[in-house]
Design a protein around this motif. Sequence first.
Motif, PDB file in Angstrom:
ATOM      1  N   VAL A 160       4.168  -3.226   8.065  1.00  0.00           N
ATOM      2  CA  VAL A 160       4.652  -3.671   6.466  1.00  0.00           C
ATOM      3  C   VAL A 160       2.787  -3.792   5.932  1.00  0.00           C
ATOM      4  N   ASN A 161       1.934  -4.544   6.931  1.00  0.00           N
ATOM      5  CA  ASN A 161       0.533  -4.621   6.199  1.00  0.00           C
ATOM      6  C   ASN A 161      -0.123  -3.751   6.644  1.00  0.00           C
ATOM      7  N   SER A 162      -0.190  -3.071   7.227  1.00  0.00           N
ATOM      8  CA  SER A 162      -1.146  -1.688   7.437  1.00  0.00           C
ATOM      9  C   SER A 162      -0.808  -0.668   6.629  1.00  0.00           C
ATOM     10  N   VAL A 163       0.584  -0.474   5.583  1.00  0.00           N
ATOM     11  CA  VAL A 163       0.654   0.313   5.479  1.00  0.00           C
ATOM     12  C   VAL A 163      -0.503   0.687   4.095  1.00  0.00           C
ATOM     13  N   PRO A 164      -0.721  -0.121   2.562  1.00  0.00           N
ATOM     14  CA  PRO A 164      -1.554  -0.576   1.717  1.00  0.00           C
ATOM     15  C   PRO A 164      -2.942   0.475   2.585  1.00  0.00           C
ATOM     16  N   PRO A 165      -3.083  -0.212   3.319  1.00  0.00           N
ATOM     17  CA  PRO A 165      -4.629   0.510   3.421  1.00  0.00           C
ATOM     18  C   PRO A 165      -4.843   1.562   3.504  1.00  0.00           C
ATOM     19  N   VAL A 166      -4.118   2.349   4.401  1.00  0.00           N
ATOM     20  CA  VAL A 166      -3.045   3.551   4.878  1.00  0.00           C
ATOM     21  C   VAL A 166      -3.206   4.544   3.006  1.00  0.00           C
ATOM     22  N   THR A 167      -2.303   3.867   3.095  1.00  0.00           N
ATOM     23  CA  THR A 167      -2.397   4.113   1.728  1.00  0.00           C
ATOM     24  C   THR A 167      -3.430   4.825   0.803  1.00  0.00           C
ATOM     25  N   SER A 168      -3.688   3.589   0.797  1.00  0.00           N
ATOM     26  CA  SER A 168      -5.163   3.580  -0.139  1.00  0.00           C
ATOM     27  C   SER A 168      -5.912   4.770   0.198  1.00  0.00           C
ATOM     28  N   GLY A 169      -6.515   4.766   1.446  1.00  0.00           N
ATOM     29  CA  GLY A 169      -7.423   5.408   2.107  1.00  0.00           C
ATOM     30  C   GLY A 169      -7.221   7.531   1.725  1.00  0.00           C
ATOM     31  N   LEU A 170      -5.377   8.115   2.341  1.00  0.00           N
ATOM     32  CA  LEU A 170      -5.357   8.930   1.970  1.00  0.00           C
ATOM     33  C   LEU A 170      -5.142   8.658   0.381  1.00  0.00           C
ATOM     34  N   VAL A 171      -4.695   7.960  -0.935  1.00  0.00           N
ATOM     35  CA  VAL A 171      -4.650   8.815  -1.928  1.00  0.00           C
ATOM     36  C   VAL A 171      -6.599   8.725  -2.308  1.00  0.00           C
ATOM     37  N   ASP A 172      -6.999   7.857  -2.108  1.00  0.00           N
ATOM     38  CA  ASP A 172      -8.255   8.109  -1.815  1.00  0.00           C
ATOM     39  C   ASP A 172      -9.387   9.206  -2.000  1.00  0.00           C
ATOM     40  N   SER A 173      -8.974   9.527  -0.249  1.00  0.00           N
ATOM     41  CA  SER A 173      -8.554  10.914   0.077  1.00  0.00           C
ATOM     42  C   SER A 173      -9.341  12.390  -1.301  1.00  0.00           C
ATOM     43  N   VAL A 174      -7.969  12.032  -1.038  1.00  0.00           N
ATOM     44  CA  VAL A 174      -6.900  13.388  -2.455  1.00  0.00           C
ATOM     45  C   VAL A 174      -7.470  12.831  -3.465  1.00  0.00           C
ATOM     46  N   ASN A 175      -7.862  11.910  -3.952  1.00  0.00           N
ATOM     47  CA  ASN A 175      -8.855  11.756  -5.468  1.00  0.00           C
ATOM     48  C   ASN A 175      -9.951  12.460  -5.842  1.00  0.00           C
ATOM     49  N   GLY A 176     -10.537  12.127  -4.200  1.00  0.00           N
ATOM     50  CA  GLY A 176     -11.931  12.825  -4.219  1.00  0.00           C
ATOM     51  C   GLY A 176     -11.658  13.900  -4.366  1.00  0.00           C
ATOM     52  N   GLY A 177     -10.772  14.483  -3.184  1.00  0.00           N
ATOM     53  CA  GLY A 177     -10.649  16.842  -2.894  1.00  0.00           C
ATOM     54  C   GLY A 177     -11.252  16.780  -4.697  1.00  0.00           C
ATOM     55  N   VAL A 178      -9.281  15.941  -5.491  1.00  0.00           N
ATOM     56  CA  VAL A 178      -9.023  16.111  -6.490  1.00  0.00           C
ATOM     57  C   VAL A 178     -10.282  15.833  -7.769  1.00  0.00           C
ATOM     58  N   ALA A 179     -10.878  15.230  -8.002  1.00  0.00           N
ATOM     59  CA  ALA A 179     -12.325  14.860  -9.089  1.00  0.00           C
ATOM     60  C   ALA A 179     -13.202  15.975  -8.530  1.00  0.00           C
ATOM     61  N   ALA A 180     -13.274  16.402  -6.675  1.00  0.00           N
ATOM     62  CA  ALA A 180     -14.190  17.998  -6.979  1.00  0.00           C
ATOM     63  C   ALA A 180     -14.061  18.719  -7.439  1.00  0.00           C
ATOM     64  N   VAL A 181     -12.698  18.875  -7.568  1.00  0.00           N
ATOM     65  CA  VAL A 181     -11.881  20.414  -7.992  1.00  0.00           C
ATOM     66  C   VAL A 181     -12.095  20.295 -10.100  1.00  0.00           C
TER      67      VAL A 181
END
Length: 159
Positions: free
Chosen positions: A59-80
């Motif tokens: 449960v404690n490891s979920v937020p960093p993983v989800t924020s990492g995934l969201v950041d990577s997706v947002n980075g791609g979206v920002a580039a697009v």
Amino acid sequence: KQWYQRRVRGVQLACWFQHNTISYNTNQNNTMFSKLLKEHQAKQSVIREENERLRKVAVNSVPPVTSGLVDSVNGGVAAVFANQRKLEAEARNLQQNANRFAKQTQQWVTLLEGFNTSLKEIGDIENWAKTIEQDMLSIASSLEYVYKTQTQTPPEQPK
């Protein structure tokens, strides 16, 4: 007597063998079963504690993983999105250039049409000038003829 222990279908059996005769020691069986029950409960408790610890870690490891995934997706979206803005700016620039080129082309067409008309007029003027020249030559030759005929013939005597 010989002590025999065996696990059958998850249950620990213990008994004394004596000359092909089995005698069960119920006191010892009760203490064994209670000991087994305590061991089982202790193991279950350890397993529950380990499961709870692992659940908390997960449960404690979920937020960093989800924020990492969201950041990577947002980075791609920002580039697009940035690429899309660049493309739109280039498209507007291209449209402006195309409009400017169309206006310039129309001006050139108008200029060439005027030039063509002028050339036709020059051709007409040249033709007119040739016609006038021919007419003048004809008049000049007629005047010359008249002049020569008057100068070559003796004047008429009056009657």
